[in-house]
Design an enzyme around this catalytic site. Structure first.
Site, PDB file in Angstrom:
ATOM      1  N   LYS A 251       0.839  -1.202   0.000  1.00  0.00           N
ATOM      2  CA  LYS A 251       0.000   0.000   0.000  1.00  0.00           C
ATOM      3  C   LYS A 251       0.876   1.255   0.000  1.00  0.00           C
ATOM      4  O   LYS A 251       0.690   2.150  -0.799  1.00  0.00           O
ATOM      5  CB  LYS A 251      -0.920  -0.025   1.222  1.00  0.00           C
ATOM      6  CG  LYS A 251      -1.801   1.183   1.338  1.00  0.00           C
ATOM      7  CD  LYS A 251      -2.742   1.085   2.520  1.00  0.00           C
ATOM      8  CE  LYS A 251      -3.392   2.451   2.760  1.00  0.00           C
ATOM      9  NZ  LYS A 251      -4.307   2.461   3.887  1.00  0.00           N
TER      10      LYS A 251
ATOM     11  N   GLU B  42      10.365  -4.823   4.575  1.00  0.00           N
ATOM     12  CA  GLU B  42      10.386  -6.235   4.180  1.00  0.00           C
ATOM     13  C   GLU B  42      10.109  -6.383   2.687  1.00  0.00           C
ATOM     14  O   GLU B  42      10.816  -7.089   1.964  1.00  0.00           O
ATOM     15  CB  GLU B  42       9.310  -7.035   4.944  1.00  0.00           C
ATOM     16  CG  GLU B  42       9.569  -7.224   6.408  1.00  0.00           C
ATOM     17  CD  GLU B  42       9.040  -6.089   7.276  1.00  0.00           C
ATOM     18  OE1 GLU B  42       8.837  -4.965   6.748  1.00  0.00           O
ATOM     19  OE2 GLU B  42       8.852  -6.311   8.479  1.00  0.00           O
TER      20      GLU B  42
ATOM     21  N   GLY C  61      -4.863  -1.628   4.991  1.00  0.00           N
ATOM     22  CA  GLY C  61      -4.104  -2.788   4.514  1.00  0.00           C
ATOM     23  C   GLY C  61      -4.822  -4.100   4.784  1.00  0.00           C
ATOM     24  O   GLY C  61      -4.927  -4.971   3.912  1.00  0.00           O
ATOM     25  N   ARG C  62      -5.343  -4.259   5.987  1.00  0.00           N
ATOM     26  CA  ARG C  62      -5.982  -5.533   6.351  1.00  0.00           C
ATOM     27  C   ARG C  62      -7.374  -5.675   5.755  1.00  0.00           C
ATOM     28  O   ARG C  62      -8.049  -6.676   5.974  1.00  0.00           O
ATOM     29  CB  ARG C  62      -6.008  -5.679   7.872  1.00  0.00           C
ATOM     30  CG  ARG C  62      -6.615  -4.506   8.615  1.00  0.00           C
ATOM     31  CD  ARG C  62      -6.235  -4.523  10.086  1.00  0.00           C
ATOM     32  NE  ARG C  62      -6.698  -3.356  10.824  1.00  0.00           N
ATOM     33  CZ  ARG C  62      -6.032  -2.204  10.912  1.00  0.00           C
ATOM     34  NH1 ARG C  62      -4.885  -2.051  10.287  1.00  0.00           N
ATOM     35  NH2 ARG C  62      -6.510  -1.208  11.628  1.00  0.00           N
TER      36      ARG C  62
ATOM     37  N   GLU D 221      -5.056  -6.252  14.683  1.00  0.00           N
ATOM     38  CA  GLU D 221      -4.496  -4.954  14.306  1.00  0.00           C
ATOM     39  C   GLU D 221      -5.606  -3.892  14.380  1.00  0.00           C
ATOM     40  O   GLU D 221      -5.346  -2.718  14.629  1.00  0.00           O
ATOM     41  CB  GLU D 221      -3.880  -5.008  12.895  1.00  0.00           C
ATOM     42  CG  GLU D 221      -2.829  -3.931  12.665  1.00  0.00           C
ATOM     43  CD  GLU D 221      -2.064  -4.088  11.351  1.00  0.00           C
ATOM     44  OE1 GLU D 221      -2.685  -3.932  10.284  1.00  0.00           O
ATOM     45  OE2 GLU D 221      -0.849  -4.343  11.383  1.00  0.00           O
TER      46      GLU D 221
ATOM     47  N   HIS E 198      -6.883 -32.902  18.090  1.00  0.00           N
ATOM     48  CA  HIS E 198      -5.826 -33.760  18.646  1.00  0.00           C
ATOM     49  C   HIS E 198      -4.680 -32.938  19.217  1.00  0.00           C
ATOM     50  O   HIS E 198      -3.590 -33.452  19.429  1.00  0.00           O
ATOM     51  CB  HIS E 198      -5.318 -34.715  17.562  1.00  0.00           C
ATOM     52  CG  HIS E 198      -6.381 -35.673  17.130  1.00  0.00           C
ATOM     53  ND1 HIS E 198      -6.603 -36.879  17.760  1.00  0.00           N
ATOM     54  CD2 HIS E 198      -7.328 -35.574  16.169  1.00  0.00           C
ATOM     55  CE1 HIS E 198      -7.627 -37.491  17.190  1.00  0.00           C
ATOM     56  NE2 HIS E 198      -8.087 -36.716  16.218  1.00  0.00           N
TER      57      HIS E 198
ATOM     58  N   LYS F 121       9.236  -0.812  14.065  1.00  0.00           N
ATOM     59  CA  LYS F 121       9.814  -0.531  12.734  1.00  0.00           C
ATOM     60  C   LYS F 121      10.945   0.490  12.857  1.00  0.00           C
ATOM     61  O   LYS F 121      12.009   0.321  12.267  1.00  0.00           O
ATOM     62  CB  LYS F 121       8.746   0.059  11.804  1.00  0.00           C
ATOM     63  CG  LYS F 121       7.701  -0.901  11.321  1.00  0.00           C
ATOM     64  CD  LYS F 121       6.841  -0.180  10.282  1.00  0.00           C
ATOM     65  CE  LYS F 121       5.565  -0.904   9.983  1.00  0.00           C
ATOM     66  NZ  LYS F 121       4.654  -0.159   9.119  1.00  0.00           N
TER      67      LYS F 121
HETATM   68  O1  F6P Z   1       3.054  -2.654   9.711  1.00  0.00           O
HETATM   69  C1  F6P Z   1       1.709  -2.898   9.593  1.00  0.00           C
HETATM   70  C2  F6P Z   1       1.227  -2.625   8.212  1.00  0.00           C
HETATM   71  O2  F6P Z   1       1.160  -1.274   7.993  1.00  0.00           O
HETATM   72  C3  F6P Z   1      -0.102  -3.294   7.945  1.00  0.00           C
HETATM   73  O3  F6P Z   1      -1.172  -2.559   8.393  1.00  0.00           O
HETATM   74  C4  F6P Z   1      -0.049  -3.461   6.466  1.00  0.00           C
HETATM   75  O4  F6P Z   1      -1.005  -4.378   6.020  1.00  0.00           O
HETATM   76  C5  F6P Z   1       1.370  -3.946   6.314  1.00  0.00           C
HETATM   77  O5  F6P Z   1       2.106  -3.184   7.245  1.00  0.00           O
HETATM   78  C6  F6P Z   1       1.958  -3.804   4.953  1.00  0.00           C
HETATM   79  O6  F6P Z   1       1.952  -2.479   4.527  1.00  0.00           O
HETATM   80  P1  F6P Z   1       2.158  -2.097   3.020  1.00  0.00           P
HETATM   81  O7  F6P Z   1       1.039  -2.703   2.231  1.00  0.00           O
HETATM   82  O8  F6P Z   1       2.128  -0.597   2.987  1.00  0.00           O
HETATM   83  O9  F6P Z   1       3.491  -2.632   2.573  1.00  0.00           O
END
Ligand code: F6P
Length: 559
Positions: free
Chosen positions: A211, A217, A281-282, A367, A398, A522
């Site tokens: 987003k 990452e 995002g979620r 979140e 189980h 972060k």
């Molecule tokens: O760090 C949390 C977050 O902002 C989430 O809310 C989001 O889904 C995820 O990181 C990834 O963010 P992006 O889509 O901006 O890479």
């Protein structure tokens, strides 16, 4: 924010619920015996879902007060505010409009928010995504050497990963033959290394999904994959006479709200699919973040998926609260958390294809509702977000069901099952799906009604082990069933939990749409990266535990 946030503990309903709780002696056996209508009264239909709430620890009075609580905190107004695009995400000053992502193209009333024709924007992007998906599926879009794409690798994390992974796993039977999806999320280099290890760069397409297009990452993994692609193509001579950027253009596309950053990364903006800051995002699997799904499952399945969301949205938006499944389930969760003391909530899908559904729900629910201050910045004086977790049945039976059946904690659980299996199978005379469903039914029955000491004794059990074999029952469950796990039903299920989460957030008066709690880690990771790389000055500024751990790393890392 349209209205002042109501502290739920100041409402009349909250006080009533407290006193009902004090007087409550849970007795599902008795309640079912004395009220033959209980199942019927507490079973509901929402789109294609059949939802049975009767095995929860609620009475008519509790339900009435929960509905009163919804009224007193202004749930219906808040719902209208969300659907109409008010800036209910106050700390980020944003509208919350994931419901607009699945509105039909020809909606009678147009949705205009902040001067933007939202329907037109959404459908313009969808058309672009579908065109692209079709071109990859048909083989018109090829890799730089002219080969058809066989694997689409989505690089993203959080909402840019969990939704696409979960849906891909859930709808695998709908995937096009010869086309697979893979996912890279973790910055642990193992994730990218293992995911691409057996892939052919010539037939691999990467989607960088972020987003913000600023996530450490995702951008790191995207660069690692770009290097893997170029090295691979170079080493088999496929890049001869070609520029690197030609290969990147053929093998990398992006999904983001920050198209300027996409270009800066080296991806041609014409191969980028946008969305908007009013999609959390979620809440984004039904936006262009689902491009990997539109490619592998196909635009028709993706459309059906969106229609499923919309059907649940309409149920939530238009059904009176007493029959409104997301509202009732959200209120029940509040009852379980704030009055019965539940700390966690299990989600137990009796469908192997839903094996990532609990993980997906963890981000959606935790979140969203893991907040300790209200949307007006006041410390809350009551519990909020419970821990969501789960595994598909019967594996959980189980493993951890022991604690749900006989442990000292109350663990409300949602059981999800489908009438029709994807793989009808017989074991001799036995229909295996029926055996599976018998397990789903047995668990909710055992949890609700238990087994008394007398019933245990009647089986001839030695007296000294009778207590260990007693099941107290009165362990709350909700059963959700549908005919079959289709794209539409999956969309309905996701939207159901989105709205449950919203309802809880409204009662708790929190902003369910920001996520400031992820920021500190972060920031610190970026600072600490220098110390880990051996910067002594930065290392010296750290607390003694962190210094010692970095010291251990520096000492033990192989040179
Ligand atoms: O760090 C949390 C977050 O902002 C989430 O809310 C989001 O889904 C995820 O990181 C990834 O963010 P992006 O889509 O901006 O890479």
């Amino acid at each position: 924010m349209s209205k002042h946030i109501v502290d739920p503990t100041t409402t009349g309903a909250w006080a009533e619920l407290k006193s009902l709780r004090e007087d409550l002696s849970p007795d599902l056996r008795g309640w079912f015996a004395t009220d033959p209508q209980r199942t019927e009264k507490l079973s509901f239909t929402a789109a294609d879902l059949h939802v049975d709430l009767s095995k929860n620890l609620i009475t008519d009075d509790v339900l009435a007060q929960l509905l009163k609580l919804a009224d007193e905190v202004g749930l219906e107004d808040r719902r209208t505010a969300m659907f109409s695009g008010e800036h209910i995400n106050v700390t980020e000053d944003r509208a919350v409009l994931h419901t607009a992502l699945r509105r039909p193209k020809d909606a009678a009333e147009k949705l205009t928010v902040d001067g933007q024709d939202v329907d037109a924007d959404v459908h313009e992007v969808l058309a672009k995504v579908y065109d692209f998906a079709d071109s990859v599926r048909s083989g018109e879009w090829t890799g730089v050497t002219g080969k058809k794409i066989e694997t689409v690798v989505n690089i993203g994390i959080g909402g840019s990963d969990l939704g696409p992974v979960m849906v891909y796993e859930a709808l695998k039977p709908y995937a096009q033959q010869g086309l697979q999806a893979r996912f890279i999320s973790n910055i642990d280099p193992t994730d990218a290394a293992e995911t691409v290890a057996d892939l052919d760069p010539e037939t691999t397409l990467f989607i960088v999904a972020s987003k913000t297009f600023g996530t450490l990452e995702t951008l790191t993994n995207a660069r690692v994959c770009r290097a893997w692609l170029l090295d691979g193509l170079r080493s088999n001579g496929a890049l001869e006479g070609k520029e690197d950027n030609e290969a990147v253009a053929a093998h990398f596309v992006a999904v983001s709200t920050a198209l300027d950053k996409v270009e800066a990364f080296g991806i041609d903006p014409k191969n980028a699919f946008g969305f908007w800051n009013w999609v959390g995002g979620r809440y984004s699997v039904d936006s262009a973040i689902g491009t990997v799904l539109a490619i592998v499952l196909g635009p028709d399945s993706f459309e059906e998926f969106l229609a499923g969301f919309h059907a649940m949205d309409e149920h939530f938006r238009t059904t009176k609260l007493a029959q409104n499944v997301p509202a009732l389930m959200g209120l029940l969760n509040v009852w379980n958390v704030n009055f019965l003391g539940a700390h966690t909530h299990a989600v137990l899908p009796y469908d192997q294809y839903l094996h990532r559904f609990p993980a997906y729900l963890q981000q959606l629910t935790m979140e969203s509702n893991g907040k300790g201050v209200t949307a007006e910045g006041k410390q809350v004086s009551y519990q909020t977000g419970e821990v969501f977790w789960g595994e598909p049945g019967t594996n959980g039976q189980h493993a951890f069901y022991q604690l749900i059946h006989q442990g000292t904690r109350i663990i409300p659980a949602d059981f999800i099952a489908f009438a029709n299996p994807v793989h009808p199978t017989r074991d001799g005379e036995q229909d295996v799906h029926e055996l599976f469903l018998a397990n789903f039914l047995a668990q909710t029955k055992a949890l609700a009604f238990g087994k008394t000491a007398d019933e245990v004794r009647a089986e001839g059990t030695a007296e000294n082990i009778v207590p260990a074999r007693v099941f107290t029952g009165n362990r709350p469950t909700t059963s959700i069933m549908a005919s079959k796990l289709t794209p539409s039903v999956l969309g309905q299920l996701i939207a159901l939990y989105e709205h449950i989460t919203f309802v809880q957030g409204v009662v708790w008066g929190i902003d369910s749409f920001d996520q400031w709690g992820v920021e500190l880690g972060k920031q610190l990771a970026l600072q600490l990266a220098d110390a880990v790389a051996g910067d002594r000055e930065v290392l010296a500024q750290q607390d003694s535990s962190t210094q010692s751990l970095i010291g251990y790393y520096l000492e033990h890392r192989a040179q």
